[in-house]
Design a protein around this motif. Structure first.
Motif, PDB file in Angstrom:
ATOM      1  N   TRP A 127       1.487   2.370   6.010  1.00 41.85           N
ATOM      2  CA  TRP A 127       0.896   3.707   5.925  1.00 41.85           C
ATOM      3  C   TRP A 127       1.949   4.766   6.253  1.00 41.85           C
ATOM      4  O   TRP A 127       2.064   5.786   5.555  1.00 41.85           O
ATOM      5  CB  TRP A 127      -0.279   3.771   6.890  1.00 41.85           C
ATOM      6  CG  TRP A 127      -0.996   5.086   6.967  1.00 41.85           C
ATOM      7  CD1 TRP A 127      -1.207   5.963   5.949  1.00 41.85           C
ATOM      8  CD2 TRP A 127      -1.592   5.666   8.128  1.00 41.85           C
ATOM      9  NE1 TRP A 127      -1.912   7.056   6.407  1.00 41.85           N
ATOM     10  CE2 TRP A 127      -2.163   6.903   7.729  1.00 41.85           C
ATOM     11  CE3 TRP A 127      -1.733   5.262   9.457  1.00 41.85           C
ATOM     12  CZ2 TRP A 127      -2.839   7.729   8.625  1.00 41.85           C
ATOM     13  CZ3 TRP A 127      -2.409   6.078  10.345  1.00 41.85           C
ATOM     14  CH2 TRP A 127      -2.951   7.297   9.932  1.00 41.85           C
ATOM     15  N   SER A 153      -0.636   0.616  10.903  1.00 39.81           N
ATOM     16  CA  SER A 153       0.035   0.043   9.733  1.00 39.81           C
ATOM     17  C   SER A 153       1.373   0.728   9.473  1.00 39.81           C
ATOM     18  O   SER A 153       1.426   1.940   9.213  1.00 39.81           O
ATOM     19  CB  SER A 153      -0.868   0.179   8.498  1.00 39.81           C
ATOM     20  OG  SER A 153      -0.156  -0.064   7.322  1.00 39.81           O
ATOM     21  N   CYS A 175       0.604   0.738   0.456  1.00 34.42           N
ATOM     22  CA  CYS A 175      -0.646   0.724   1.213  1.00 34.42           C
ATOM     23  C   CYS A 175      -1.569  -0.389   0.723  1.00 34.42           C
ATOM     24  O   CYS A 175      -2.212  -1.071   1.535  1.00 34.42           O
ATOM     25  CB  CYS A 175      -1.343   2.081   1.099  1.00 34.42           C
ATOM     26  SG  CYS A 175      -0.543   3.412   2.032  1.00 34.42           S
ATOM     27  N   GLN A 222      -6.144   5.109   1.894  1.00 32.63           N
ATOM     28  CA  GLN A 222      -4.871   5.845   1.813  1.00 32.63           C
ATOM     29  C   GLN A 222      -4.167   5.554   0.488  1.00 32.63           C
ATOM     30  O   GLN A 222      -3.563   6.448  -0.118  1.00 32.63           O
ATOM     31  CB  GLN A 222      -3.959   5.476   2.990  1.00 32.63           C
ATOM     32  CG  GLN A 222      -4.585   5.588   4.365  1.00 32.63           C
ATOM     33  CD  GLN A 222      -5.270   6.912   4.620  1.00 32.63           C
ATOM     34  OE1 GLN A 222      -4.728   7.982   4.311  1.00 32.63           O
ATOM     35  NE2 GLN A 222      -6.478   6.844   5.165  1.00 32.63           N
ATOM     36  N   SER A 223      -4.243   4.308   0.030  1.00 31.08           N
ATOM     37  CA  SER A 223      -3.644   3.944  -1.257  1.00 31.08           C
ATOM     38  C   SER A 223      -4.267   4.762  -2.384  1.00 31.08           C
ATOM     39  O   SER A 223      -3.564   5.278  -3.262  1.00 31.08           O
ATOM     40  CB  SER A 223      -3.832   2.449  -1.520  1.00 31.08           C
ATOM     41  OG  SER A 223      -3.418   2.112  -2.819  1.00 31.08           O
ATOM     42  N   VAL A 252      -6.466   1.529   5.146  1.00 31.94           N
ATOM     43  CA  VAL A 252      -5.223   1.636   4.383  1.00 31.94           C
ATOM     44  C   VAL A 252      -5.522   1.645   2.887  1.00 31.94           C
ATOM     45  O   VAL A 252      -4.803   2.278   2.106  1.00 31.94           O
ATOM     46  CB  VAL A 252      -4.260   0.485   4.751  1.00 31.94           C
ATOM     47  CG1 VAL A 252      -2.936   0.651   4.022  1.00 31.94           C
ATOM     48  CG2 VAL A 252      -4.010   0.464   6.250  1.00 31.94           C
TER      49      VAL A 252
END
Length: 846
Positions: free
Chosen positions: A633, A630, A652, A674-675, A671
């Motif tokens: 990311w 991504s 993200c 990660q957000s 992802v």
């Protein structure tokens, strides 16, 4: 003493004979296990065939005054002597009488055989008769320098095909080319080690006889090789042995780093002993332990303590895994491509390209056309060139299988190479009359939609009925199914499909199966297995000179490093990206993933990382549903570093929703987590939890549990999830989890919980290489300095000059200057005053 330039091995005998006839002594340099003794026997045979009087002197122990062969030979010639009491002059007289004053050549297997007593006798003998020495030795000695005329000749390593001939004689059948390259690479071209590897592997079943050739079906390392390999370093003292082990653990490293690690004098000694090689490549000089099998043995058997300044691995009692003998986690190292590998890849590309083109020119057919198209794509030929050839060859494509493949390649070139996904899908949809080979285009279309588009809802159904189709069709449909199941997060089913592929032909697909297995193991939370498979798989792919698999393994390793939270210097990343070469025409997913992960793991200035991001944007490659590819990311990392964590979280999250809409559920969840790490929101956490309910990924389950525990300041939940983070390889998340745990009100208010957190964290950090200092930490650029650079920086802040720092740290002045330059570059400072201000700002923040 004159140094003879490199000459091919078959010519060395004639070269030595010419020098002997001219009255020269010869020092024959050869690393141990290079077949030097066998070569001496060849030389003796040649000399004796021309009626040259010779005497062979085998290597002896230091206490013997004379070689026993010389004493026996003189006794046979009616000149008996007592070695313990004879003088040098008496020995010379006996030799002159025994050999009739004829010209004599002494061929010595090692410098020790030419004892001081014999050296003195040789000097007396030469006053009346001719005598030449040939001395086989690992390193240069002063032995032959005493002669008025002397020369040093290097005995080169055997070539791959010569090693192959030797192995065929040993194990009574040829070794297949791929296995032979692996043996040659690991042995460093040393014939004795290569023979030992092959012999042990056949005994232990690591080599199997298939279709008349020996094929490797397992890794080639065996503990049974350890005694022979260890003999390469038997004569090293404890200091040099420890230094050699540290270099083995470091892997491929620059000369500068090697000097910093073990010291310049030690490095020179190890090079002179032939256990370390230095090879230039571009602007750098790379240091490796040789042969590679020695480095592998030392890495496997390392006992170097972890918490010293030159740390590696440490077994700590009381830690998870210590009782079972498992090693705590070590950082993964991403090294640059070795010069040998780059040469090998180039030579193989040229060879395969030439062979396939010659085959097409000699006999144009569907088979030769498809082989040539595949090579053109792998070579990164322009899409226009490939399409032109496809048009040229289309009239020769007659069979249904070949027609299916030609359609697949045209679609791939248009979709991946020219960015025309719609046309690529159309080519793979509007086909008919392919009969049982229709599955080839179905598999290619679904793989293309996973990589570049939206996964069709009936994909699994289309790929599920391959049992009665031709084997090639089955395999293509199964590989497409593996990619599809990974994208959806059905990892257990993907693993089962890999087992089916492997069972049908374990040797053909083993490297590729291992690559996907490492990726699956990573997301299943089995960090140790994922790392082991990825690292050994990369080695196998390099041995096979397979650029596609090399890229895939580097992507998986980069992703493991990113999940671990480990940082890699941008300069090292640059070396890797340069070695990868241009973006391939197909496949492109792993190439994209390497760039994305490079930005995540890169240690450098913001300008360096931003430049990497701009290169990523210029790749002009569609994003895949594969996790770890991504762009959002990567971009979010830079945005968050600038303080805009809310924007990073939104980047993200938006990408997670796009991936979910495309059917990439695993990548969406990845992802999405990660957000949440950038900014926690309960509605988003609930959405990710719902996505994960249909995904069997321990690594994402643990990551989500950790961010939820952190948001709720739930100490007991954090205690429960921290071991899961460690086991799944999310080391930086565990470091951050302990930091958060100490700050929770519940922990601060409960002395028992606080003490437990302190103890657990101390043991955890002690189990990490460098105490976890290799990990990425958000904050100032200063934290991206290596431990040695940080040490130099603090001394700079204290007002020490380069010369004073050199004395303080016991480094060379050049090394200190290099460290200062690295500090200034990473801080973005151009003047001494700017550097002082930046360092002091960081120190005060600490």
């Amino acid at each position: 003493m004159r140094q003879v330039p490199h000459i091919p091995r078959p010519q060395v005998v004639n070269t030595i004979r010419r020098y002997l006839r001219a009255g020269y002594d010869v020092e024959l340099l050869s690393p141990r296990a290079n077949g030097g003794t066998s070569f001496l026997n060849e030389l003796l045979t040649e000399l004796r065939s021309s009626n040259q009087l010779t005497c062979f002197l085998p290597d002896i122990v230091e206490t013997e005054p004379l070689p026993g062969t010389l004493v026996s030979l003189l006794a046979e010639r009616d000149q008996p002597i007592v070695a313990d009491s004879v003088t040098s002059l008496e020995l010379a007289v006996h030799m002159s009488r025994g050999f009739g004053g004829r010209p004599l050549v002494l061929v010595s297997d090692g410098a020790q055989a030419v004892t001081p007593l014999l050296q003195a006798a040789i000097a007396h003998y030469r006053r009346k008769s001719s005598l030449q020495l040939v001395v086989l030795t690992e390193s240069e000695t002063s032995l032959v320098e005493r002669a008025s005329r002397a020369v040093t000749v290097n005995l080169p390593l055997l070539k791959v095909d010569e090693i192959g001939d030797a192995l065929e004689l040993l194990i009574d059948a040829p070794v297949d080319s791929t296995t032979l390259r692996r043996i040659y690479a690991k042995s460093g071209g040393l014939v004795k080690i290569a023979c030992a590897m092959a012999e042990v592997a056949t005994i232990e079943g690591r080599l199997k006889l298939l279709d008349g050739s020996w094929v490797a079906v397992d890794e080639l390392w065996s503990p049974g090789l350890a005694p022979m390999i260890r003999s390469k370093g038997l004569s090293l003292d404890d200091t040099d042995s420890t230094a050699l082990e540290e270099l083995a653990l470091a892997g491929l490293t620059s000369a500068e780093n090697a000097i910093d690690l073990i010291g310049q004098d030690t490095l020179r000694r190890l090079v002179s002993r032939g256990v370390v090689a230095i090879e230039p490549s571009g602007a750098n000089h790379w240091v490796t332990v040789t042969p590679p099998l020695l480095a592998e043995m030392l890495s496997r058997q390392s006992v170097i303590p972890a918490m010293t300044s030159k740390s590696s691995v440490r077994a700590l009692s009381g830690l998870p895994g210590a009782a079972t003998g498992l090693r705590p986690q070590r950082e993964l190292r991403i090294g640059p491509f070795t010069p040998q590998l780059l040469r090998g890849l180039t030579e193989r590309r040229l060879k395969v390209l030439g062979e396939t083109q010659a085959a097409w020119d000699a006999e144009p057919s569907g088979a030769t056309a498809l082989a040539y198209i595949s090579v053109l794509v792998n070579e990164g030929a322009s899409p226009e060139k490939v399409l032109t050839f496809i048009d040229q060859a289309s009239d020769l494509i007659k069979s249904r299988e070949h027609r299916a493949w030609i359609r697949v390649w045209e679609a791939r070139v248009r979709a991946y190479g020219m960015g025309d996904l719609e046309r690529g899908i159309e080519l793979l949809t509007a086909v008919d009359d392919l009969g049982e080979f229709h599955g080839l285009v179905d598999a290619a279309r679904i793989r293309m939609q996973c990589d570049l588009g939206v996964i069709p809802p009936d994909a699994e159904q289309l790929l599920g009925g391959a049992n009665r189709l031709p084997l090639t069709v089955q395999h293509e449909m199964q590989w497409a199914l593996v990619a599809l199941l990974i994208a959806k997060g059905h990892l257990t089913r993907a693993e089962q499909t890999l087992a089916l592929i492997s069972s049908s032909d374990p040797n053909v697909f083993s490297v590729r199966v291992q690559a996907f297995s490492s990726l699956i193991a990573l997301f299943q939370g089995d960090y140790k297995r994922a790392s082991r498979l990825a690292l050994s798989g990369l080695e196998r792919a390099a041995d096979d000179l397979d650029p596609e698999m090399i890229r895939f393994y580097i992507f998986v390793i980069s992703l493991i490093v990113a999940l671990r939270g480990q940082g890699v210097d941008v300069a090292r990343i640059r070396e890797t990206l340069t070695g990868l070469g241009e973006k391939p025409l197909f496949p492109q997913v792993s190439y994209l993933g390497i760039y994305v992960c490079s930005i995540i793991i890169g240690k450098g200035t913001r300008a360096e990382l931003t430049h990497l991001e701009s290169e990523l944007e210029q790749l002009n490659t569609r994003e895949s549903t594969m996790p770890g590819t991504s762009r959002a990311w990567a971009k979010a990392r830079l945005v968050a570093a600038a303080g805009a964590t809310e924007q990073a979280a939104d980047l993200c999250w938006d990408d997670a929703l796009r991936l979910l809409a495309r059917g990439g559920r695993l990548a969406a969840a990845f992802v999405g987590v990660q957000s949440l790490k950038h900014e926690f929101r309960k509605d988003r956490a609930a959405a990710v939890a719902s996505w994960l309910s249909d995904i069997d990924s321990e690594v994402l389950d643990a990551a989500l549990a950790a961010v939820i525990a952190a948001d709720g300041e739930d100490a007991r939940a954090m205690f429960e999830v921290l071991p899961r983070l460690v086991a799944s390889g999310q080391i930086q998340s565990a470091v951050e989890g302990y930091r958060q745990l100490h700050a929770f009100p519940e922990t601060r208010a409960d002395a028992t919980l606080s003490a437990r957190a302190q103890t657990d964290e101390s043991q955890f950090l002690a189990s990490l290489e460098h105490g976890g200092r290799d990990l990425l930490r958000p904050g100032t650029t200063m934290e991206l300095l290596t431990p040695r650079e940080a040490e130099v920086a603090r001394l700079i802040a204290a007002g020490l000059t380069n010369r004073q720092i050199q004395k303080e740290l016991v480094l060379s002045i050049r090394t200190v200057e290099n460290h200062r330059a690295h500090v200034m570059r990473k801080l973005g400072a151009k003047t001494r005053q700017e550097t002082l201000e930046a360092i002091r700002a960081w120190m005060s923040a600490e």
